[in-house]
Design an enzyme around this catalytic site. Structure first.
Site, PDB file in Angstrom:
ATOM      1  N   HIS A  58       0.847  -1.195   0.000  1.00  0.00           N
ATOM      2  CA  HIS A  58       0.000   0.000   0.000  1.00  0.00           C
ATOM      3  C   HIS A  58       0.885   1.249   0.000  1.00  0.00           C
ATOM      4  O   HIS A  58       2.039   1.208   0.431  1.00  0.00           O
ATOM      5  CB  HIS A  58      -0.894   0.018   1.235  1.00  0.00           C
ATOM      6  CG  HIS A  58      -1.959  -1.025   1.223  1.00  0.00           C
ATOM      7  ND1 HIS A  58      -3.027  -0.994   2.088  1.00  0.00           N
ATOM      8  CD2 HIS A  58      -2.137  -2.136   0.456  1.00  0.00           C
ATOM      9  CE1 HIS A  58      -3.814  -2.027   1.868  1.00  0.00           C
ATOM     10  NE2 HIS A  58      -3.291  -2.741   0.880  1.00  0.00           N
ATOM     11  N   GLU A  60       0.883   3.821   1.889  1.00  0.00           N
ATOM     12  CA  GLU A  60       1.376   4.195   3.218  1.00  0.00           C
ATOM     13  C   GLU A  60       2.579   3.351   3.620  1.00  0.00           C
ATOM     14  O   GLU A  60       3.547   3.878   4.191  1.00  0.00           O
ATOM     15  CB  GLU A  60       0.278   4.006   4.285  1.00  0.00           C
ATOM     16  CG  GLU A  60      -0.960   4.820   4.034  1.00  0.00           C
ATOM     17  CD  GLU A  60      -2.055   4.072   3.296  1.00  0.00           C
ATOM     18  OE1 GLU A  60      -3.235   4.296   3.626  1.00  0.00           O
ATOM     19  OE2 GLU A  60      -1.739   3.277   2.388  1.00  0.00           O
ATOM     20  N   CYS A  88      -6.019   1.761   5.939  1.00  0.00           N
ATOM     21  CA  CYS A  88      -6.665   0.523   6.362  1.00  0.00           C
ATOM     22  C   CYS A  88      -6.091   0.089   7.715  1.00  0.00           C
ATOM     23  O   CYS A  88      -5.171   0.704   8.252  1.00  0.00           O
ATOM     24  CB  CYS A  88      -6.452  -0.566   5.315  1.00  0.00           C
ATOM     25  SG  CYS A  88      -4.749  -1.178   5.242  1.00  0.00           S
ATOM     26  N   CYS A  91      -2.253  -0.695   7.558  1.00  0.00           N
ATOM     27  CA  CYS A  91      -1.430   0.510   7.489  1.00  0.00           C
ATOM     28  C   CYS A  91      -1.479   1.289   8.802  1.00  0.00           C
ATOM     29  O   CYS A  91      -0.464   1.823   9.251  1.00  0.00           O
ATOM     30  CB  CYS A  91      -1.862   1.389   6.323  1.00  0.00           C
ATOM     31  SG  CYS A  91      -1.507   0.622   4.715  1.00  0.00           S
TER      32      CYS A  91
END
Length: 151
Positions: A58, A60, A88, A91
């Site tokens: 992701h 992040e 999410c 993360c």
């Protein structure tokens, strides 16, 4: 007359949106992130889950790794993450351990965002949201409409 602050939350969110556009162009879910310290961008990232065949890639997570490498340490105290979608649960957990000082996200994610999942951030982390929310949400919506039409 008020002075204009050239490096405000809107400025940095625009940089995160540029990363989201890059992800979009690569066929990735269009989420982008930047991490700053003292009004300086030290990390830029976007989703790479398809390209790397890695569910943890992701924006992040990529940004955390890049910022930690830049700073030469695992803690991101005094840093701000600008991300185009609410992080999410995964993360948010990584952001907790990084001890990031501040998170600014554009669009909320009511189904997968950390807030509705009951995930907690580090107690010293502050959160702001809604900057460029419409633009970020529109890019995500356009992406998923195009994906559905291709299948």
């Amino acid at each position: 007359m008020a002075l204009l602050e050239p490096f405000d939350d809107y400025y940095f969110m625009k940089k995160a949106m540029q990363e989201a556009e890059t992800a979009y162009d690569l066929g990735e879910i269009p989420v982008g992130a930047v991490i700053t310290i003292n009004n300086t961008i030290i990390a830029r990232a976007h989703n790479l889950t398809e390209r790397l065949n890695d569910v943890t890639a992701h924006a992040e997570m990529q940004a955390i790794t890049s910022a930690a490498n830049y700073l030469g340490g695992k803690y991101l105290k005094d840093c701000t993450l600008y991300v185009t979608l609410e992080p999410c649960q995964m993360c948010a957990g990584a952001l907790y351990w990084s001890q990031l000082s501040r998170i600014v996200y554009a669009a909320s994610d009511p189904s997968r965002g950390f807030k509705n999942m009951g995930t907690h951030l580090h107690p010293k982390t502050t959160v702001s949201s809604g900057i460029m929310q419409m633009e970020a949400a529109a890019l995500l919506k356009r992406f998923f409409i195009e994906k559905r039409n291709l299948n």
